[in-house]
Design a protein around this motif. Sequence first.
Motif, short mmCIF file in Angstrom:
data_model
loop_
_atom_site.label_atom_id
_atom_site.label_comp_id
_atom_site.label_asym_id
_atom_site.label_seq_id
_atom_site.Cartn_x
_atom_site.Cartn_y
_atom_site.Cartn_z
N UNK A 1 -3.11 53.27 -118.79
CA UNK A 1 -4.26 54.03 -119.32
C UNK A 1 -4.10 55.52 -119.05
N UNK A 2 -3.65 55.87 -117.85
CA UNK A 2 -3.48 57.28 -117.51
C UNK A 2 -2.36 57.91 -118.34
N UNK A 3 -1.29 57.18 -118.57
CA UNK A 3 -0.19 57.70 -119.39
C UNK A 3 -0.67 58.07 -120.79
N UNK A 4 -1.58 57.28 -121.34
CA UNK A 4 -2.11 57.57 -122.69
C UNK A 4 -2.96 58.84 -122.72
N UNK A 5 -3.48 59.24 -121.56
CA UNK A 5 -4.35 60.41 -121.48
C UNK A 5 -3.63 61.65 -120.94
N UNK A 6 -2.33 61.56 -120.76
CA UNK A 6 -1.59 62.66 -120.14
C UNK A 6 -1.67 63.94 -120.95
N UNK A 7 -1.74 65.06 -120.22
CA UNK A 7 -1.72 66.38 -120.83
C UNK A 7 -0.85 67.29 -119.97
N UNK A 8 -0.42 68.40 -120.51
CA UNK A 8 0.53 69.26 -119.82
C UNK A 8 -0.06 70.14 -118.73
N UNK A 9 -1.35 70.44 -118.84
CA UNK A 9 -1.97 71.36 -117.88
C UNK A 9 -3.20 70.74 -117.26
N UNK A 10 -3.62 71.31 -116.15
CA UNK A 10 -4.83 70.87 -115.47
C UNK A 10 -6.05 71.13 -116.36
N UNK A 11 -7.02 70.21 -116.39
CA UNK A 11 -8.24 70.45 -117.15
C UNK A 11 -9.25 71.29 -116.38
N UNK A 12 -8.93 71.70 -115.16
CA UNK A 12 -9.88 72.42 -114.30
C UNK A 12 -9.64 73.92 -114.36
N UNK A 13 -10.73 74.68 -114.34
CA UNK A 13 -10.62 76.15 -114.35
C UNK A 13 -9.95 76.64 -113.07
N UNK A 14 -10.33 76.09 -111.93
CA UNK A 14 -9.76 76.47 -110.64
C UNK A 14 -8.80 75.36 -110.22
N UNK A 15 -7.64 75.35 -110.85
CA UNK A 15 -6.71 74.23 -110.69
C UNK A 15 -5.97 74.26 -109.36
N UNK A 16 -5.94 73.11 -108.67
CA UNK A 16 -5.12 73.04 -107.46
C UNK A 16 -3.64 73.10 -107.82
N UNK A 17 -2.86 73.65 -106.94
CA UNK A 17 -1.41 73.72 -107.14
C UNK A 17 -0.78 72.51 -106.47
N UNK A 18 -0.45 71.52 -107.25
CA UNK A 18 0.15 70.30 -106.73
C UNK A 18 1.52 70.11 -107.35
N UNK A 19 2.54 70.11 -106.52
CA UNK A 19 3.89 69.89 -107.01
C UNK A 19 4.00 68.46 -107.55
N UNK A 20 4.50 68.33 -108.76
CA UNK A 20 4.71 67.02 -109.35
C UNK A 20 3.46 66.33 -109.86
N UNK A 21 2.35 67.07 -109.98
CA UNK A 21 1.11 66.46 -110.46
C UNK A 21 1.23 66.08 -111.93
N UNK A 22 0.58 65.00 -112.29
CA UNK A 22 0.50 64.58 -113.69
C UNK A 22 -0.97 64.68 -114.08
N UNK A 23 -1.28 65.56 -115.00
CA UNK A 23 -2.67 65.80 -115.40
C UNK A 23 -3.03 64.93 -116.58
N UNK A 24 -4.29 64.52 -116.65
CA UNK A 24 -4.78 63.72 -117.76
C UNK A 24 -6.05 64.34 -118.33
N UNK A 25 -6.39 63.93 -119.54
CA UNK A 25 -7.67 64.33 -120.11
C UNK A 25 -8.77 63.72 -119.25
N UNK A 26 -9.82 64.46 -118.96
CA UNK A 26 -10.88 63.93 -118.09
C UNK A 26 -11.80 62.96 -118.82
N UNK A 27 -11.34 61.72 -119.00
CA UNK A 27 -12.11 60.72 -119.73
C UNK A 27 -12.48 59.50 -118.89
N UNK A 28 -11.77 59.25 -117.81
CA UNK A 28 -12.05 58.10 -116.95
C UNK A 28 -12.85 58.57 -115.75
#
Length: 103
Positions: free
Chosen positions: A31-58
């Motif tokens: 489910x998360x793979x289907x919602x993957x996006x390239x960038x954080x959806x947050x204005x104040x995005x945490x810096x996480x090495x290797x993070x995989x961002x998703x659309x905020x739907x779940x």
Amino acid sequence: MPVSASVTDLLGGVPAGERAAIRRATRLRTRLDRLERGRSPFADSPRERGAHWTKPQLVAEIGFTEWTDDGKLRHPRFIGLRTDKPAKKVVRERPGDEARKSS
């Protein structure tokens, strides 16, 4: 990422509860793979090495011990996905929210 046949073969000696947990984790990952996006959806995005961002739907329910002084969760743990609340209705809880509700 689906479980491959070789991984499934290895699960033969795994207790049933753990096999069920592996299946739930695999379904969640799909489910998360289907919602993957390239960038954080947050204005104040945490810096996480290797993070995989998703659309905020779940919506996930997260248990935790307490809030830290800097507003982070101490000992967070995933409890499960919620289906009773749409993602657009979620607001961030703040330390003391429960105390204010009960007074």
